[in-house]
Scaffold this motif. Structure first.
Motif, PDB file in Angstrom:
ATOM      1  N   ARG A  59       0.772  -1.087   0.026  1.00 50.26           N
ATOM      2  CA  ARG A  59       0.010  -0.103   0.125  1.00 50.26           C
ATOM      3  C   ARG A  59       0.748   1.367   0.061  1.00 50.26           C
ATOM      4  O   ARG A  59       1.828   1.425   0.536  1.00 50.26           O
ATOM      5  CB  ARG A  59      -0.945   0.107   1.294  1.00 50.26           C
ATOM      6  N   THR A  60       0.703   2.269  -0.923  1.00 51.61           N
ATOM      7  CA  THR A  60       1.368   3.493  -1.261  1.00 51.61           C
ATOM      8  C   THR A  60       1.005   4.326   0.238  1.00 51.61           C
ATOM      9  O   THR A  60      -0.262   4.480   0.318  1.00 51.61           O
ATOM     10  CB  THR A  60       1.070   3.980  -2.356  1.00 51.61           C
ATOM     11  N   SER A  61       1.816   4.949   0.649  1.00 57.13           N
ATOM     12  CA  SER A  61       1.820   6.159   1.705  1.00 57.13           C
ATOM     13  C   SER A  61       2.312   7.260   1.416  1.00 57.13           C
ATOM     14  O   SER A  61       3.240   7.059   0.398  1.00 57.13           O
ATOM     15  CB  SER A  61       2.140   5.360   3.212  1.00 57.13           C
TER      16      SER A  61
ATOM     17  N   GLN B 252      -1.892  12.805   2.607  1.00 57.26           N
ATOM     18  CA  GLN B 252      -2.835  11.828   2.248  1.00 57.26           C
ATOM     19  C   GLN B 252      -4.103  12.346   2.453  1.00 57.26           C
ATOM     20  O   GLN B 252      -4.788  12.299   3.654  1.00 57.26           O
ATOM     21  CB  GLN B 252      -2.588  10.493   2.808  1.00 57.26           C
TER      22      GLN B 252
ATOM     23  N   PRO C   1      -7.257   7.093   2.279  1.00 50.57           N
ATOM     24  CA  PRO C   1      -7.007   6.087   1.848  1.00 50.57           C
ATOM     25  C   PRO C   1      -6.632   5.671   0.396  1.00 50.57           C
ATOM     26  O   PRO C   1      -5.654   5.161   0.087  1.00 50.57           O
ATOM     27  CB  PRO C   1      -7.671   4.970   2.513  1.00 50.57           C
TER      28      PRO C   1
ATOM     29  N   ILE D  30      -3.478  10.448  -2.439  1.00 51.47           N
ATOM     30  CA  ILE D  30      -2.225  11.293  -2.157  1.00 51.47           C
ATOM     31  C   ILE D  30      -2.351  12.590  -2.789  1.00 51.47           C
ATOM     32  O   ILE D  30      -2.414  12.635  -4.119  1.00 51.47           O
ATOM     33  CB  ILE D  30      -1.164  10.637  -2.235  1.00 51.47           C
TER      34      ILE D  30
END
Length: 260
Positions: free
Chosen positions: A108-110, A136, A139, A142
């Motif tokens: 998962r990209t944060s 962000q 969820p 971004i």
């Protein structure tokens, strides 16, 4: 494990760990005419060193047995090579791989995953987080605010798209919207492939460290005994093999994490 110190006034001392101290204690004294006496070193020490090397070779060829290991005292060979520095250089390769796994290979990209994406601007390369404010919004989204460096918006968008993170950014003025992709099986498999590629690059970097140190050792082949060179090369190879095994474990763990 007991240590046997091999010392000679004309040859560089070396400290070799033997798996069986009893065997070393039982080594016979050098007989008259022994080739070891021709090394120019203390005859008894040279003879024991020769037998120790033969013992290591014999053990390595034994069925079901692991290769005999050597462990040379770094202080005794510091005039030839800095073994501690070699160890640090190899460990630095491992740490760089860990950092790459953590930063760029997440299911998962944060927001933090975008921080160090390098952006090429007219003034040079800069990490994305130095050019824009990354946050962000949800969820699945971004936001990268490029208000402080609006002229770099296009370059930042390109860098995000080409980061290899399967991202497709959208531009709205100085705002870059980065939708977070759904975690599909295909995405997981692509990340696992990237992990394998990163590991292979790290192994290549490790080989360069190894070769650099082996070449350094060989510069002294005319100044120290052949067995000293042999033991040092074996020590470097053991360090390389150990580091490679560590990277393989990291890859196995990361692959398991990515594929679920």
């Amino acid at each position: 494990m007991m240590a046997v110190a091999l010392r000679c006034s004309r040859h560089l001392p070396a400290l070799l760990y033997c798996s069986s101290f009893a065997v070393m204690r039982a080594l016979p004294r050098a007989p008259a005419g022994c080739p070891a006496l021709l090394l120019g070193a203390c005859g008894q020490c040279a003879h024991q060193l020769l037998l120790t090397r033969q013992l290591a070779t014999k053990k390595a060829k034994g069925k079901g047995q692991s290769q005999a290991r050597v462990n040379i005292s770094a202080a005794l060979v510091e005039d030839i090579i800095d073994l501690e520095e070699t160890k640090e250089d190899m460990q630095a390769v491992v740490e760089a791989l860990k950092e790459d796994f953590s930063r760029n290979l997440s299911v998962r990209t944060s927001p933090g995953a975008l921080d160090h994406i390098m952006v090429m601007t007219k003034d040079g390369k800069f990490p994305l987080n130095q050019l824009g404010q990354i946050s962000q919004k949800s969820p699945q989204l971004i936001i990268v605010n490029m208000t402080d460096f609006p002229e770099s918006t296009a370059a930042a968008t390109k860098a995000i798209r080409e980061s290899g993170m399967n991202l497709n950014p959208e531009v709205d003025g100085t705002i870059i919207r980065v939708p977070v992709p759904k975690v599909t099986r295909e995405h997981r498999e692509n990340l696992a492939k990237l992990a394998k590629q990163s590991t292979n690059k790290s192994k290549e970097a490790l080989r360069k460290v190894r070769n650099k140190n082996i070449n350094q050792i060989k510069k002294f082949k005319n100044q120290v005994s052949e067995d000293t060179i042999w033991m040092l090369e074996k020590q470097i190879q053991q360090m390389t093999d150990s580091t490679t095994a560590e990277m393989d474990k990291l890859l196995a763990a990361k692959t398991k994490e990515l594929l679920g």
